[in-house]
Design a protein around this motif. Structure first.
Motif, PDB file in Angstrom:
ATOM      1  N   GLU A   1       0.769  -1.150  -0.022  1.00 19.27           N
ATOM      2  CA  GLU A   1       0.147  -0.089   0.058  1.00 19.27           C
ATOM      3  C   GLU A   1       1.163   1.133   0.063  1.00 19.27           C
ATOM      4  O   GLU A   1       1.555   1.459   0.843  1.00 19.27           O
ATOM      5  N   LEU A   2       0.797   2.140  -1.285  1.00 20.08           N
ATOM      6  CA  LEU A   2       1.283   3.439  -0.815  1.00 20.08           C
ATOM      7  C   LEU A   2       0.713   4.386  -0.421  1.00 20.08           C
ATOM      8  O   LEU A   2       1.241   5.469   0.051  1.00 20.08           O
ATOM      9  N   GLY A   3      -0.595   4.251  -0.089  1.00 14.02           N
ATOM     10  CA  GLY A   3      -1.217   5.316   0.576  1.00 14.02           C
ATOM     11  C   GLY A   3      -2.980   5.192   0.084  1.00 14.02           C
ATOM     12  O   GLY A   3      -3.232   4.125  -0.410  1.00 14.02           O
ATOM     13  N   GLU A   4      -3.510   6.525   0.328  1.00 11.03           N
ATOM     14  CA  GLU A   4      -5.096   6.188   0.043  1.00 11.03           C
ATOM     15  C   GLU A   4      -5.138   7.259  -1.283  1.00 11.03           C
ATOM     16  O   GLU A   4      -6.394   7.451  -1.552  1.00 11.03           O
ATOM     17  N   GLY A   5      -4.224   7.248  -2.176  1.00 11.49           N
ATOM     18  CA  GLY A   5      -4.636   7.974  -3.387  1.00 11.49           C
ATOM     19  C   GLY A   5      -4.680   9.081  -3.625  1.00 11.49           C
ATOM     20  O   GLY A   5      -5.184   9.797  -4.570  1.00 11.49           O
ATOM     21  N   TYR A   6      -3.956   9.855  -2.919  1.00  7.60           N
ATOM     22  CA  TYR A   6      -3.428  11.509  -2.891  1.00  7.60           C
ATOM     23  C   TYR A   6      -2.409  11.463  -3.697  1.00  7.60           C
ATOM     24  O   TYR A   6      -2.476  11.281  -4.848  1.00  7.60           O
TER      25      TYR A   6
ATOM     26  N   CYS B   1      -2.948   2.117  -4.216  1.00  5.52           N
ATOM     27  CA  CYS B   1      -3.355   3.147  -3.642  1.00  5.52           C
ATOM     28  C   CYS B   1      -4.794   3.116  -3.214  1.00  5.52           C
ATOM     29  O   CYS B   1      -5.776   3.045  -4.109  1.00  5.52           O
ATOM     30  N   ARG B   2      -5.312   2.880  -1.995  1.00  6.07           N
ATOM     31  CA  ARG B   2      -6.386   2.307  -1.589  1.00  6.07           C
ATOM     32  C   ARG B   2      -7.574   3.357  -1.280  1.00  6.07           C
ATOM     33  O   ARG B   2      -7.401   4.328  -0.211  1.00  6.07           O
ATOM     34  N   GLU B   3      -8.789   3.279  -1.747  1.00  8.75           N
ATOM     35  CA  GLU B   3      -9.891   4.121  -1.730  1.00  8.75           C
ATOM     36  C   GLU B   3      -9.837   5.353  -1.211  1.00  8.75           C
ATOM     37  O   GLU B   3     -10.623   5.917  -0.708  1.00  8.75           O
ATOM     38  N   GLY B   4      -8.978   6.121  -1.949  1.00 10.83           N
ATOM     39  CA  GLY B   4      -8.596   7.716  -1.521  1.00 10.83           C
ATOM     40  C   GLY B   4      -9.388   8.364  -2.930  1.00 10.83           C
ATOM     41  O   GLY B   4      -9.172   9.888  -2.874  1.00 10.83           O
TER      42      GLY B   4
END
Length: 128
Positions: free
Chosen positions: A7-12, A65-68
């Motif tokens: 996971e890199l982050g939430e898509g920002y 990039c999860r759910e962002g």
């Protein structure tokens, strides 16, 4: 084969990092994914790329990039940048509707759920 989500982050801002990761590893891209999940009556998007293992290793990474990214019209800049990057690399993303991660007790179970879906549909190699 070890298949693991990273996971890199939430898509920002990390969604742009995922695009650069795809460009640098263009010869290793196995598949790209756009996952949609319902949350509070709206759809949110996760973007991911699966990379082929390096040399003879058994590690199959799937960067996500999860759910962002909210599902909007017109398409958000983050999603359009991802799809444009994939088009530039001649990769067609696979779109899949999945449950939201909040449905699961922890993220490991969520990622096991997605790996099961991807294996079942032959989008990633079987477990050895």
């Amino acid at each position: 084969m070890i298949q693991r989500f990273i996971e890199l982050g939430e898509g920002y801002g990390d969604s742009f990092e995922l695009c650069e990761l795809a460009r640098v590893n263009k010869d290793r891209i196995y598949r790209a994914f756009i996952f949609t999940s319902p949350k509070n009556g709206k759809e949110v998007i996760s973007i991911a790329i699966a990379l082929k293992p390096v040399n003879d290793t058994n590690f199959f990474p799937i960067y996500i990039c999860r759910e962002g990214i909210p599902q909007t019209q017109p398409e958000s800049k983050r999603l359009s940048t991802f799809t444009e990057t994939l088009k530039e690399l001649h990769v067609e993303p696979i779109r899949i509707s999945i449950k939201h991660s909040s449905t699961f007790a922890d993220n490991d179970l969520f990622y096991q759920y997605i790996i099961g879906i991807l294996r079942l549909n032959h989008y990633i190699p079987p477990f050895h």
